[in-house]
Design a protein around this motif. Structure first.
Motif, PDB file in Angstrom:
ATOM      1  N   GLY A  58       0.464  -1.193  -0.368  1.00  0.00           N
ATOM      2  CA  GLY A  58      -0.469   0.318  -0.031  1.00  0.00           C
ATOM      3  C   GLY A  58       1.062   2.052   0.098  1.00  0.00           C
ATOM      4  N   ALA A  62       1.556   4.352  -3.027  1.00  0.00           N
ATOM      5  CA  ALA A  62       0.753   5.319  -2.600  1.00  0.00           C
ATOM      6  C   ALA A  62       2.125   6.174  -2.997  1.00  0.00           C
ATOM      7  N   LYS A 114       2.670   5.770  -7.949  1.00  0.00           N
ATOM      8  CA  LYS A 114       1.178   6.760  -7.707  1.00  0.00           C
ATOM      9  C   LYS A 114       1.902   7.725  -9.344  1.00  0.00           C
ATOM     10  N   LEU A 119      -4.204   1.990  -9.860  1.00  0.00           N
ATOM     11  CA  LEU A 119      -4.510   1.997  -8.406  1.00  0.00           C
ATOM     12  C   LEU A 119      -5.233   1.904  -6.998  1.00  0.00           C
ATOM     13  N   ASP A 120      -6.258   1.865  -7.965  1.00  0.00           N
ATOM     14  CA  ASP A 120      -7.534   1.096  -7.582  1.00  0.00           C
ATOM     15  C   ASP A 120      -7.312  -0.277  -7.393  1.00  0.00           C
ATOM     16  N   GLN A 153      -5.481  -1.051  -4.324  1.00  0.00           N
ATOM     17  CA  GLN A 153      -5.753  -0.724  -3.127  1.00  0.00           C
ATOM     18  C   GLN A 153      -6.769  -2.009  -2.799  1.00  0.00           C
ATOM     19  N   THR A 154      -6.925  -2.020  -4.199  1.00  0.00           N
ATOM     20  CA  THR A 154      -8.595  -3.786  -3.266  1.00  0.00           C
ATOM     21  C   THR A 154      -7.505  -4.655  -3.307  1.00  0.00           C
ATOM     22  N   THR A 209      -5.197  -4.547  -1.338  1.00  0.00           N
ATOM     23  CA  THR A 209      -4.083  -4.267   0.495  1.00  0.00           C
ATOM     24  C   THR A 209      -5.103  -5.064   0.586  1.00  0.00           C
ATOM     25  N   GLN A 210      -6.799  -3.638   0.318  1.00  0.00           N
ATOM     26  CA  GLN A 210      -7.535  -4.322   1.618  1.00  0.00           C
ATOM     27  C   GLN A 210      -7.983  -5.529   1.568  1.00  0.00           C
TER      28      GLN A 210
END
Length: 125
Positions: A20, A24, A28, A36-37, A40-41, A43-44
């Motif tokens: 993450g 970031a 980036k 990047l989305d 993010q998914t 890592t979430q």
């Protein structure tokens, strides 16, 4: 078994934070918003399941019941789900996205098995 699962969960937590932060800051300007989305998914889901794995180990230890199946579903599911999303976002190789649903199914299966095990061992009210 508990030590192995705690170690894997800790690795997933550490690498989720690292990925993450890497995305970031270092990625980036190199990746588009879509990639990047995706990261993010990934890592979430990775972080949520790392925490869930720690909770399951604690529950299994405290409740003295077998929870290896959901743990292994989470281990393999995170590797396939988040791993394939990372590779997709970083390389753009779209056929690797076909692996992601397999990981997702394993994550779902882990939760389903956990529900079934909890219902079986739950005391009657």
């Amino acid at each position: 078994m508990d030590k192995l699962m705690v170690a894997i969960a800790a690795f997933y937590g550490m690498s989720g934070v690292a990925m993450g932060a890497f995305a970031a800051h270092a990625l980036k300007k190199r990746l588009d918003d879509y990639a990047l989305d995706i990261i993010q998914t990934a890592t979430q889901y990775q972080m949520i399941h790392a925490i869930a794995m720690l909770a399951i180990v604690a529950l299994a230890h405290a409740g003295s019941f077998e929870l290896r199946t959901p743990l292994w579903c989470f281990v393999i599911g995170v590797a396939l789900f988040s791993g394939s999303l990372y590779v997709l976002a970083l390389t753009g190789i779209k056929p690797l996205g076909a692996i992601t649903p397999i990981g997702g199914v394993l994550l779902l299966l882990g939760w389903i098995v956990l529900i079934v095990k909890a219902v079986k061992v739950a005391p009657s009210i």
